[in-house]
Each structure stands twice: as structure tokens, then as C-alpha cells.
Design an enzyme around this catalytic site. Structure first.
Site, PDB file in Angstrom:
ATOM      1  N   ASP A   1       0.822  -1.205   0.000  1.00  0.00           N
ATOM      2  CA  ASP A   1       0.000   0.000   0.000  1.00  0.00           C
ATOM      3  C   ASP A   1       0.860   1.261   0.000  1.00  0.00           C
ATOM      4  OD1 ASP A   1      -2.737   1.183   0.413  1.00  0.00           O
ATOM      5  OD2 ASP A   1      -1.736   2.030   2.171  1.00  0.00           O
TER       6      ASP A   1
ATOM      7  N   GLU B   1       1.421  -0.339  -4.966  1.00  0.00           N
ATOM      8  CA  GLU B   1       0.394   0.602  -5.402  1.00  0.00           C
ATOM      9  C   GLU B   1       1.125   1.876  -5.783  1.00  0.00           C
ATOM     10  OE1 GLU B   1      -1.653   2.858  -2.557  1.00  0.00           O
ATOM     11  OE2 GLU B   1      -3.425   3.114  -3.782  1.00  0.00           O
TER      12      GLU B   1
HETATM   13  C1  ABC Z   1     -11.760   7.692   3.644  1.00  0.00           C
HETATM   14  C2  ABC Z   1     -13.197   7.634   3.139  1.00  0.00           C
HETATM   15  C3  ABC Z   1     -13.335   8.394   1.840  1.00  0.00           C
HETATM   16  C4  ABC Z   1     -12.835   9.807   2.009  1.00  0.00           C
HETATM   17  C5  ABC Z   1     -11.393   9.771   2.507  1.00  0.00           C
HETATM   18  C6  ABC Z   1     -10.885  11.176   2.777  1.00  0.00           C
HETATM   19  O1  ABC Z   1     -11.321   9.016   3.739  1.00  0.00           O
HETATM   20  O2  ABC Z   1     -13.559   6.273   2.951  1.00  0.00           O
HETATM   21  O3  ABC Z   1     -14.702   8.403   1.462  1.00  0.00           O
HETATM   22  O4  ABC Z   1     -12.889  10.460   0.770  1.00  0.00           O
HETATM   23  C7  ABC Z   1      -8.093   3.900   3.197  1.00  0.00           C
HETATM   24  C8  ABC Z   1      -9.548   3.507   3.045  1.00  0.00           C
HETATM   25  C9  ABC Z   1     -10.366   4.672   2.494  1.00  0.00           C
HETATM   26  C10 ABC Z   1     -10.173   5.911   3.338  1.00  0.00           C
HETATM   27  C11 ABC Z   1      -8.670   6.224   3.396  1.00  0.00           C
HETATM   28  C12 ABC Z   1      -8.358   7.463   4.229  1.00  0.00           C
HETATM   29  O5  ABC Z   1      -7.985   5.100   3.970  1.00  0.00           O
HETATM   30  O6  ABC Z   1      -9.624   2.412   2.173  1.00  0.00           O
HETATM   31  O7  ABC Z   1     -11.749   4.315   2.498  1.00  0.00           O
HETATM   32  O8  ABC Z   1     -10.889   6.978   2.758  1.00  0.00           O
HETATM   33  O9  ABC Z   1      -8.760   7.259   5.547  1.00  0.00           O
HETATM   34  C13 ABC Z   1      -4.413   3.279  -0.639  1.00  0.00           C
HETATM   35  C14 ABC Z   1      -5.467   2.184  -0.480  1.00  0.00           C
HETATM   36  C15 ABC Z   1      -6.709   2.814   0.080  1.00  0.00           C
HETATM   37  C16 ABC Z   1      -6.414   3.268   1.500  1.00  0.00           C
HETATM   38  C17 ABC Z   1      -5.129   3.953   1.622  1.00  0.00           C
HETATM   39  C18 ABC Z   1      -4.751   4.465   2.920  1.00  0.00           C
HETATM   40  C19 ABC Z   1      -4.197   3.967   0.624  1.00  0.00           C
HETATM   41  O10 ABC Z   1      -5.660   1.536  -1.683  1.00  0.00           O
HETATM   42  O11 ABC Z   1      -7.814   1.950   0.091  1.00  0.00           O
HETATM   43  O12 ABC Z   1      -7.533   4.119   1.911  1.00  0.00           O
HETATM   44  O13 ABC Z   1      -4.151   3.317   3.579  1.00  0.00           O
HETATM   45  C20 ABC Z   1      -4.113   8.178  -2.996  1.00  0.00           C
HETATM   46  C21 ABC Z   1      -2.943   7.505  -2.315  1.00  0.00           C
HETATM   47  C22 ABC Z   1      -3.138   5.996  -2.325  1.00  0.00           C
HETATM   48  C23 ABC Z   1      -4.494   5.633  -1.689  1.00  0.00           C
HETATM   49  C24 ABC Z   1      -5.593   6.382  -2.449  1.00  0.00           C
HETATM   50  C25 ABC Z   1      -6.963   6.133  -1.834  1.00  0.00           C
HETATM   51  O14 ABC Z   1      -5.338   7.794  -2.404  1.00  0.00           O
HETATM   52  O15 ABC Z   1      -1.758   7.837  -2.986  1.00  0.00           O
HETATM   53  O16 ABC Z   1      -2.094   5.396  -1.580  1.00  0.00           O
HETATM   54  N1  ABC Z   1      -4.755   4.170  -1.762  1.00  0.00           N
HETATM   55  C26 ABC Z   1      -4.393   9.895  -7.979  1.00  0.00           C
HETATM   56  C27 ABC Z   1      -3.198  10.172  -7.078  1.00  0.00           C
HETATM   57  C28 ABC Z   1      -3.019   9.078  -6.063  1.00  0.00           C
HETATM   58  C29 ABC Z   1      -4.277   8.927  -5.266  1.00  0.00           C
HETATM   59  C30 ABC Z   1      -5.438   8.621  -6.216  1.00  0.00           C
HETATM   60  C31 ABC Z   1      -6.741   8.538  -5.440  1.00  0.00           C
HETATM   61  O17 ABC Z   1      -5.554   9.642  -7.194  1.00  0.00           O
HETATM   62  O18 ABC Z   1      -2.032  10.261  -7.860  1.00  0.00           O
HETATM   63  O19 ABC Z   1      -1.973   9.388  -5.181  1.00  0.00           O
HETATM   64  O20 ABC Z   1      -4.124   7.825  -4.366  1.00  0.00           O
HETATM   65  O21 ABC Z   1      -7.711   7.905  -6.170  1.00  0.00           O
HETATM   66  C32 ABC Z   1      -4.350   7.874 -12.871  1.00  0.00           C
HETATM   67  C33 ABC Z   1      -3.286   8.880 -12.441  1.00  0.00           C
HETATM   68  C34 ABC Z   1      -3.079   8.722 -10.959  1.00  0.00           C
HETATM   69  C35 ABC Z   1      -4.389   8.950 -10.236  1.00  0.00           C
HETATM   70  C36 ABC Z   1      -5.398   7.911 -10.748  1.00  0.00           C
HETATM   71  C37 ABC Z   1      -6.737   7.983 -10.055  1.00  0.00           C
HETATM   72  O22 ABC Z   1      -5.567   8.078 -12.149  1.00  0.00           O
HETATM   73  O23 ABC Z   1      -2.089   8.579 -13.101  1.00  0.00           O
HETATM   74  O24 ABC Z   1      -2.106   9.633 -10.491  1.00  0.00           O
HETATM   75  O25 ABC Z   1      -4.156   8.781  -8.827  1.00  0.00           O
HETATM   76  O26 ABC Z   1      -4.539   8.017 -14.203  1.00  0.00           O
END
Ligand code: ABC
Ligand code: CA
Length: 470
Positions: free
Chosen positions: A203, A227
Site C-alpha cells: 500500500d 500501489e
Molecule cells: C476515507 C473515506 C473516503 C474519504 C477519505 C478522505 O477518507 O472512505 O470516502 O474520501 C483507506 C480507506 C479509504 C479511506 C482512506 C483514508 O484510507 O480504504 O476508504 O478513505 O482514511 C491506498 C489504499 C486505500 C487506503 C489507503 C490508505 C491507501 O488503496 O484503500 O484508503 O491506507 C491516494 C494515495 C493511495 C491511496 C488512495 C486512496 O489515495 O496515494 O495510496 N490508496 C491519484 C493520485 C493518487 C491517489 C489517487 C486517489 O488519485 O495520484 O496518489 O491515491 O484515487 C491515474 C493517475 C493517478 C491517479 C489515478 C486515479 O488516475 O495517473 O495519479 O491517482 O490516471
């Protein structure tokens, strides 16, 4: 399992809380932000469902003990809010249950991948009000970077500021600290041994400085799929990285009948220049993104997106529920309980996935699989505005985004491109009719393109594949 071996697997991604319950219920309601009762026992009882689709490995959501109780975003049912890395999350079962899951997978010749989080812990409250004494072992503020919100335009901030927000904060560990590094190394070594883990989904890779990973991976002694949203993390790192770019192009292209294939073709070519595409994890859905069918309910488009992904370079990853055409949108709505589908093995997409995995698994069992398929980088042997034919080894997939209402037409894949020999017989293995097409003297093929994907496979290698009655 070595990296080379992982490249031959296909992975089914599970959110343990939402896959199967110990009581096997298919009617239990799931309040989307609460624990819904999925367990390792339930999973063990439904491995036939996964293996029946041809998957060879299972990625389970994080296993360690998380924050308890309710937060503004609900409970920690997903597992990413760790508080004690030395205990398991009891909602999913006991240590013995997890040992049994691992053994049950291995008995089937399948593999276990566990999601691991080293970047942060999880706290029910704001960044400045964390009670660090709750954490094990990192139980005081000295183990953490000071609280700040991430600015995604600044790499340093991405690494040292905190994921999450002020409702649920994710205290960011000083992973650059040698003491923390050695604690994590010991931890992962023990965890891998205790549960016979075969691979990791890592992660938040980009939120940890790069030089943390080599030591961690070495201690683990197994492969990791990271990831990542940037391919630059590939440099010098032994792990395989999930490919966001591919996800993005596939979603864009196949969810929208007015998109052309140009983006996809250009994208694939660019990606091939930047990275070893055969070493990437590929997916079109996961637990963080809106599901494909939330963008379009069109079944043919869903089929094309899935088929394209499963026959791409790299390790295909299917997220639970894709095979049932689930359509949840933004987090947490894409985390539906799978059991409400009744584990229907007759559904259109379940059957499609099973056939595609049969093609892939059969090809990978061949003697020349390494050079002939695994390392063969897929390329577009034909494309027009709505269709693309991708060749990987001697498998050709023809995909389109015309959608269910589209009318078919014929394309010609030239002899040099198809790779088939003059007069060779090629079978259309999807769709059930197993049509045979005969290449002309130069190996060229006329193929009827329609709303649904087409997969071409040489008749001479069908034996023993389970395809088309063989
Ligand atoms: C909670 C709520 C949400 C609320 C949020 C603020 O808080 O549930 O409703 O909006 C865990 C939980 C989530 C929780 C979070 C925060 O913790 O599962 O439910 O959200 O408390 C990993 C895991 C993910 C996990 C965490 C934290 C990390 O898979 O399930 O969340 O342990 C970023 C992070 C990434 C993270 C992701 C959710 O957010 O870097 O580690 N996932 C772009 C950015 C990314 C970003 C992504 C988000 O958007 O570059 O950094 O990820 O969707 C491509 C582009 C990419 C782009 C993608 C979407 O499209 O090249 O750059 O990514 O084309
Ligand atoms: Ca960090």
C-alpha cells in the site's frame, strides 16, 4: 514465489469483509461503512468460486488489527487503519483461520497475496489530537512525521505528510529511521513465515521514500506489487508496480463509445518505451476507484474492458464484483458485499473471465511460455477509430468500444502482423460458437468485429485447454 513466477499468475482481489461470511449467507444486508461479516472461513468455503474463474492467486485486504469503533467514515472494515501490527483484525477470524486459508490455497496450487501498509497507522480523530499510546509498537509521537496535509504536487510532501484527513488521520511513520526499518523488516519476515504468504500488495508505495523498499523486500523474501501512480518508482526496485496509466486509458477508451482508439494505441506505445510492461500489475477496477459499470451500464463495453485487461502484458488483477457487473461509484460504494450476487457462476462476465483465464493459463503452460507469451510485449496489429486488435504471442484479442448498439464490420489483419502461417486455422474462443477462421496464404485474416470482444487462438494449440470442447 519469485517475480518470474508471479508474472504467470492472475490475481483476484478480495476485500475480506465483503467477500464471504462464515455462515455462508447470501442475503445478509451490508451497511456500506460497517463491518459486514466477511471472514477467512467464508473465503475458504468459496475458493471454488474463484478457482472456477481461473484465478491462481488471491489478494486479501490488510490483515492486522485496526482502530475499533465508528468514525465519520465508518469502521475500519477495509483494513487500512492499523493500530497494532502484531495482532490480527479479529473481525476476519483467528490466526488459525488465516493459516488455514493459506494452506487451502496452496492445496489447490494457488497463492496468497497479503496487502501490507508500512506508511502509516490510523487514528479516529484529527492530526493534532492523536493518542499515540494506542499504537503498537510505534507508541509515541517520536516515531512519526509532524502532522501536515499532503500537497500532491510536491514529492517531499507526498512522502512525509499524512494521508487521510482531520476526521480519520493516518499518522505518517518516519520510515527513514533505521529503528523503524528494522522493526518492519522483522515484522514482515515473521508474518510471511507464520502465514506462508507468497506475495504482497504494498500500500501507499509512493508515500514512503524509495530506499525503504529494497531492505523491506529483502526481509520479506517474496515479491510485492506496489500501489503506485508513477512508473518512476520502478527504477532499481525489485518489485512489480501496478499500472495506473493502463487503468486510465482502458477506462477512458472502453467506457465511452465516442472515444477513439488513438489514446489507447499511443498510450501503450509510450508505456512500452518507459517500462517493462510485462512486469506490471494491470487492472480496470479496484477498491478505490469508481467501478467501470458506474460509468456505463453497457455489457459489451464491460466485456471489452475486462478482456483487454486479462490479455494485456503483466499480471491481471480483477477486483471482486467485476465478474457480477457490480456498479458502485465512489468510495465506499464500490465496496459492495459480493454475497448478494449469490456467487452466480453462470453470469455473463463470470463465464467470460473463466474463458479468458483458460486462454491465458493454457498459453502459460506451454513450453515456450516465457519468451512466447510472458515476455512478448503486446502490440496493436490493427486499429481504427473504434476497434483494436492486440497480439500477444499467438493470441490475438480484438476489442471495440462501439457498445451494444453498434453494428459490426469486417477488419483485415495482415499476414506479417498476425503471426499466423499461411492457411492456418484460428478459432474464435469467445462467445460460444467457436468459429474457425482460416488465414489466407500469407497468414492474413478477415475478422468480423462487433460489440463484443473476439479472441483468436490457433486451433493447433487448443488441445487440453478446456476451450471449445477441447
Ligand atoms: C476515507 C473515506 C473516503 C474519504 C477519505 C478522505 O477518507 O472512505 O470516502 O474520501 C483507506 C480507506 C479509504 C479511506 C482512506 C483514508 O484510507 O480504504 O476508504 O478513505 O482514511 C491506498 C489504499 C486505500 C487506503 C489507503 C490508505 C491507501 O488503496 O484503500 O484508503 O491506507 C491516494 C494515495 C493511495 C491511496 C488512495 C486512496 O489515495 O496515494 O495510496 N490508496 C491519484 C493520485 C493518487 C491517489 C489517487 C486517489 O488519485 O495520484 O496518489 O491515491 O484515487 C491515474 C493517475 C493517478 C491517479 C489515478 C486515479 O488516475 O495517473 O495519479 O491517482 O490516471
Ligand atoms: Ca510517508
Amino acid at each position: 514465489l519469485s517475480g518470474a513466477e508471479w508474472q504467470k499468475q492472475s490475481i483476484y482481489q478480495i476485500l475480506t469483509d465483503r467477500f464471504a461470511r462464515t455462515d455462508g449467507s447470501t442475503t445478509e444486508q451490508c451497511a456500506i461503512t460497517s463491518y459486514c461479516g466477511g471472514t477467512y472461513r467464508g473465503l475458504i468455503d468459496h475458493l471454488d468460486y474463484i478457482q472456477g474463474m481461473g484465478f491462481t492467486a488471491v489478494w486479501v485486504s490488510p490483515i492486522v488489527k485496526n482502530l475499533e469503533g465508528d468514525t465519520p467514515y465508518g469502521t475500519a472494515y477495509h483494513g487500512y487503519w492499523a493500530q497494532d501490527i502484531y495482532s490480527l483484525n479479529e473481525n476476519f477470524g483467528t490466526e488459525q483461520d488465516l493459516v488455514d486459508l493459506s494452506a487451502a490455497l496452496h492445496a489447490r496450487g494457488m497463492y496468497l497475496m497479503v496487502d501490507v501498509v508500512t506508511n502509516h497507522m490510523g487514528y479516529n480523530g484529527c492530526g493534532d489530537c492523536v493518542d499515540y499510546s494506542l499504537f503498537r509498537p510505534f507508541n509515541n509521537s517520536g516515531y512519526y512525521h509532524p502532522f501536515c496535509e499532503i500537497n500532491y504536487d510536491d514529492d517531499n510532501s507526498v512522502r512525509t505528510c499524512w494521508e487521510g484527513d482531520n476526521k480519520v488521520s493516518l499518522p505518517d511513520l518516519k520510515t527513514e529511521d533505521s529503528g523503524i526499518r528494522s522493526t518492519f523488516s522483522d515484522w514482515i519476515k515473521d508474518l510471511v513465515a507464520k502465514y506462508s504468504i507468497d506475495g504482497m500488495r504494498i500500500d501507499s508505495v509512493k508515500h514512503v521514500e524509495k530506499d525503504f523498499w529494497p531492505g523491506f523486500l529483502e526481509a520479506a523474501g517474496i515479491y510485492g506489487i506496489g500501489e503506485a501512480s508513477s512508473l518512476t518508482v520502478l527504477d532499481g526496485n525489485p518489485a512489480i508496480y501496478a499500472d495506473w496509466q493502463n487503468f486510465y486509458w482502458v477506462q477512458e477508451t472502453f467506457s465511452n463509445p465516442s472515444a477513439t482508439m488513438d489514446n489507447l494505441v499511443n498510450g501503450i506505445n509510450t508505456l512500452k518505451g518507459k517500462a517493462d510492461t510485462t512486469a506490471l500489475g494491470v487492472f480496470v477496477e479496484n477498491h478505490d476507484q469508481v467501478r467501470f459499470p458506474s460509468l456505463t451500464s453497457d455489457m459489451s463495453l464491460a466485456k471489452n474492458a475486462i478482456a483487454f485487461t486479462l490479455l494485456s502484458d503483466g499480471i491481471p488483477i480483477l477486483y471482486q464484483g467485476q465478474e457480477q457487473h457490480f456498479s458502485g461509484g465512489d468510495t465506499p460504494n464500490q465496496r459492495e458485499a459480493l454475497w448478494t450476487s449469490g456467487y452466480n457462476t453462470q453470469s455473463e462476465l463470470y463465464q467470460l473471465v473463466a474463458t479468458l483465464n483458460r486462454v491465458r493459463n493454457h498459453t502459460l503452460a506451454a513450453a515456450n511460455a516465457e519468451s512466447g507469451y510472458v515476455k512478448y510485449q503486446a502490440w496493436a496489429v490493427y486499429s481504427d477509430s473504434h476497434s483494436i486488435a492486440m497480439r500477444k504471442g499467438d493470441v490475438i484479442g480484438v476489442f471495440s468500444n462501439m457498445g451494444s448498439g453498434g453494428s459490426g464490420y469486417q477488419i483485415n489483419i495482415s499476414g506479417g502482423n498476425s503471426g499466423y502461417s499461411g492457411g492456418e486455422q484460428v478459432v474464435q474462443v469467445l462467445g460460444g460458437d467457436c468459429n474457425v477462421i482460416t488465414a489466407d496464404g500469407a497468414g492474413a485474416l478477415n475478422v468480423q468485429v462487433g460489440p463484443d470482444p473476439v479472441v483468436l487462438y490457433p486451433a493447433s494449440v487448443l488441445e487440453g485447454s478446456g476451450l471449445c470442447g477441447h
